[in-house]
Motif scaffolding. Structure first.
Motif, PDB file in Angstrom:
ATOM      1  N   ASN A   1       0.868  -1.172   0.000  1.00 49.15           N
ATOM      2  CA  ASN A   1       0.000   0.000   0.000  1.00 49.15           C
ATOM      3  C   ASN A   1       0.914   1.234   0.000  1.00 49.15           C
ATOM      4  N   GLY A   2       1.096   1.820  -1.166  1.00 52.68           N
ATOM      5  CA  GLY A   2       2.050   2.912  -1.285  1.00 52.68           C
ATOM      6  C   GLY A   2       1.698   3.858  -2.414  1.00 52.68           C
ATOM      7  N   ASP A   3       2.429   4.953  -2.498  1.00 54.34           N
ATOM      8  CA  ASP A   3       2.181   6.029  -3.455  1.00 54.34           C
ATOM      9  C   ASP A   3       3.043   5.812  -4.700  1.00 54.34           C
ATOM     10  N   ILE A   4       2.400   5.519  -5.836  1.00 58.95           N
ATOM     11  CA  ILE A   4       3.147   5.246  -7.065  1.00 58.95           C
ATOM     12  C   ILE A   4       3.693   6.518  -7.710  1.00 58.95           C
ATOM     13  N   THR A   5       3.367   7.679  -7.146  1.00 55.53           N
ATOM     14  CA  THR A   5       3.944   8.924  -7.644  1.00 55.53           C
ATOM     15  C   THR A   5       5.075   9.426  -6.750  1.00 55.53           C
ATOM     16  N   ASN A   6       5.385   8.680  -5.691  1.00 51.95           N
ATOM     17  CA  ASN A   6       6.435   9.078  -4.754  1.00 51.95           C
ATOM     18  C   ASN A   6       7.758   8.406  -5.130  1.00 51.95           C
ATOM     19  N   TYR A   7       8.801   9.203  -5.293  1.00 49.16           N
ATOM     20  CA  TYR A   7      10.108   8.704  -5.751  1.00 49.16           C
ATOM     21  C   TYR A   7      10.633   7.588  -4.846  1.00 49.16           C
ATOM     22  N   ASP A   8      10.710   7.864  -3.555  1.00 53.34           N
ATOM     23  CA  ASP A   8      11.310   6.905  -2.626  1.00 53.34           C
ATOM     24  C   ASP A   8      10.498   5.607  -2.534  1.00 53.34           C
ATOM     25  N   GLU A   9       9.174   5.723  -2.545  1.00 56.39           N
ATOM     26  CA  GLU A   9       8.340   4.526  -2.424  1.00 56.39           C
ATOM     27  C   GLU A   9       8.420   3.660  -3.675  1.00 56.39           C
ATOM     28  N   VAL A  10       8.451   4.279  -4.834  1.00 57.73           N
ATOM     29  CA  VAL A  10       8.578   3.511  -6.081  1.00 57.73           C
ATOM     30  C   VAL A  10       9.951   2.851  -6.155  1.00 57.73           C
ATOM     31  N   LEU A  11      10.995   3.580  -5.745  1.00 53.02           N
ATOM     32  CA  LEU A  11      12.348   3.036  -5.765  1.00 53.02           C
ATOM     33  C   LEU A  11      12.453   1.826  -4.828  1.00 53.02           C
ATOM     34  N   ALA A  12      11.906   1.954  -3.633  1.00 51.13           N
ATOM     35  CA  ALA A  12      11.963   0.849  -2.667  1.00 51.13           C
ATOM     36  C   ALA A  12      11.167  -0.356  -3.157  1.00 51.13           C
ATOM     37  N   PHE A  13      10.035  -0.100  -3.799  1.00 51.42           N
ATOM     38  CA  PHE A  13       9.227  -1.200  -4.320  1.00 51.42           C
ATOM     39  C   PHE A  13       9.932  -1.913  -5.470  1.00 51.42           C
ATOM     40  N   GLY A  14      10.515  -1.142  -6.375  1.00 52.73           N
ATOM     41  CA  GLY A  14      11.090  -1.722  -7.581  1.00 52.73           C
ATOM     42  C   GLY A  14      12.452  -2.355  -7.392  1.00 52.73           C
ATOM     43  N   ASP A  15      13.169  -1.987  -6.334  1.00 49.22           N
ATOM     44  CA  ASP A  15      14.543  -2.458  -6.164  1.00 49.22           C
ATOM     45  C   ASP A  15      14.677  -3.982  -6.082  1.00 49.22           C
ATOM     46  N   PRO A  16      13.751  -4.711  -5.421  1.00 51.09           N
ATOM     47  CA  PRO A  16      13.887  -6.174  -5.380  1.00 51.09           C
ATOM     48  C   PRO A  16      13.409  -6.871  -6.660  1.00 51.09           C
TER      49      PRO A  16
ATOM     50  N   ALA B   1      11.907   7.833 -10.581  1.00 53.76           N
ATOM     51  CA  ALA B   1      12.274   6.611  -9.862  1.00 53.76           C
ATOM     52  C   ALA B   1      12.489   5.453 -10.830  1.00 53.76           C
ATOM     53  N   LEU B   2      11.651   5.375 -11.860  1.00 54.56           N
ATOM     54  CA  LEU B   2      11.810   4.313 -12.858  1.00 54.56           C
ATOM     55  C   LEU B   2      13.106   4.494 -13.649  1.00 54.56           C
ATOM     56  N   GLU B   3      13.484   5.739 -13.903  1.00 58.05           N
ATOM     57  CA  GLU B   3      14.755   5.996 -14.584  1.00 58.05           C
ATOM     58  C   GLU B   3      15.925   5.523 -13.727  1.00 58.05           C
ATOM     59  N   GLU B   4      15.851   5.752 -12.425  1.00 57.88           N
ATOM     60  CA  GLU B   4      16.911   5.301 -11.529  1.00 57.88           C
ATOM     61  C   GLU B   4      16.959   3.768 -11.479  1.00 57.88           C
ATOM     62  N   LEU B   5      15.801   3.138 -11.447  1.00 56.33           N
ATOM     63  CA  LEU B   5      15.766   1.671 -11.452  1.00 56.33           C
ATOM     64  C   LEU B   5      16.361   1.121 -12.737  1.00 56.33           C
ATOM     65  N   GLU B   6      16.092   1.796 -13.835  1.00 51.05           N
ATOM     66  CA  GLU B   6      16.670   1.387 -15.117  1.00 51.05           C
ATOM     67  C   GLU B   6      18.190   1.520 -15.075  1.00 51.05           C
TER      68      GLU B   6
END
Length: 378
Positions: free
Chosen positions: A52-67, A82-87
């Motif tokens: 349950n998180g904010d998909i427009t929030n940089y830190d929350e998207v980064l934490a979700f996508g990292d694993p 955040a998606l650019e950083e994950l890429e």
């Protein structure tokens, strides 16, 4: 190539599109994680891991996508940075962040079409509502928010100068009406190898007030030449974006038989729901195939299909109840999909039904009667 179902897939958004994606992923023994701001999102009880998180929030998207190994979306309004950083960290992100950045902004999207010689309607950028006064010569037109619009929201139809006060204060575009005979959609898929395939052209019929699809008819009955050109145009659009994934390209067929791209969506789409029962491969399976760089599936139809969106009754808000569903389930070729939303509100997408059969005209007649008999109330 060895298929590894242990690959970790993360989806930004937990709505009905994510829910149907998960249902398709189960057939391949794939597990999908989702993040959504609604604690009771439709994906909550189906996802292997729900945040349950904010998909427009940089830190929350980064934490979700990292694993995750692969990250995708079921809605455009996400944190692109955040998606650019994950890429950059080596994650596969499809559609690519650069594509999302362009498409999520209707102004950038329309400019992209102009820059790449893709036919589209005349438009101008609007910075604030008072700017509309300078473009009365473009009326009738549609005023569209550049960002955050979805499901008919963020669109105002302005037919006369007296209606200019309906415009948006936020940055928007004013798009001149197109004199069209049909609104159609083509869904095209592309994997990392560059392989592409399109689903057969479908026709769309919209709610007159809410700018939402009411009916979808498959396959389209327009001329074969127009259908072929529409599929070629969809392939051109996804190729110009150099996009991996699934792209829904909505088009106008003008009175003289030309095509104009209206909008596109870089994800599974309402105009592809019928493919679950109506086509050999569904749009949801095709999306998974594309983002995992698997061979793309056969998109041929199994027959004719009509899809009806089930929208919340305009006079009801609260815990949802469904009138007429039991009678609908007695109809041959009927398939009901409810999206797991506990609460209804006016015109909220609560589900859809698909009718499949041999004769499209018969299906259309049945669908129009069903539209009147099924009601979602509180």
């Amino acid at each position: 190539m060895t298929f590894d179902p242990s690959i970790s897939i993360g989806v930004l958004g937990g709505g009905q599109l994510g829910r149907m994606m998960i249902q398709s992923a189960m057939d391949l023994n794939l597990e999908i994680s989702c993040i959504d701001p609604d604690p009771n999102a439709p994906c909550k009880n189906l996802a292997s891991h729900f945040v349950n998180g904010d998909i427009t929030n940089y830190d929350e998207v980064l934490a979700f996508g990292d694993p995750c190994d692969v990250i995708t979306v079921e809605i455009e309004n996400v944190n692109v940075e955040a998606l650019e950083e994950l890429e950059r960290r080596g994650k596969k992100v499809f559609p690519q962040p650069s594509v999302l950045r362009t498409i999520k902004d209707k102004g950038l999207q329309k400019q992209f079409y102009l820059d790449h010689d893709i036919p589209t309607s005349e438009f101008v950028f609007i910075h604030q509502k008072e700017d509309l006064q300078d473009y009365t010569d473009m009326l009738p037109a549609a005023n569209k928010l550049r960002t955050d619009g979805y499901d008919g929201r963020g669109v105002q139809i302005i037919k006369t100068a007296e209606q200019l006060d309906k415009g948006f204060e936020a940055p928007s575009i004013l798009e001149k009406f197109v004199d069209y005979q049909k609104e159609i959609s083509v869904i095209v898929a592309r994997n990392e190898n560059g392989d592409m395939t399109t689903f057969p052209v479908v026709e769309l019929e919209y709610h007159p007030e809410q700018n939402l699809v009411e009916f979808l008819f498959s396959p389209s009955e327009i001329d074969l030449d127009i259908r072929n050109r529409a599929r070629e145009l969809a392939e051109t659009v996804i190729s110009k974006f150099d996009m991996v994934g699934l792209l829904a390209v909505e088009m106008f067929v003008t009175k003289d038989g030309n095509l104009m791209v209206n909008e596109c969506a870089p994800r599974t789409h309402n105009s592809g729901h019928h493919t679950i029962e109506g086509n050999i491969t569904s749009q949801f399976e095709q999306h998974i195939r594309a983002i995992l760089n698997l061979p793309l599936g056969d998109t041929d139809t199994k027959g004719s299909a009509v899809m009806i969106n089930l929208l919340g009754h305009p006079d009801h808000t609260g815990l949802a109840k469904y009138e007429g569903i039991d009678q609908a389930m007695g109809i041959k070729g009927m398939h009901v999909h409810l999206y797991g939303k506990k609460h209804t509100k006016p015109y909220r997408k609560m589900g859809h039904v698909t009718l499949v059969g041999k004769d499209l005209q018969t299906l259309k007649q049945t669908a129009r009667k069903l539209k009147e008999s099924i009601k979602i109330i509180a």
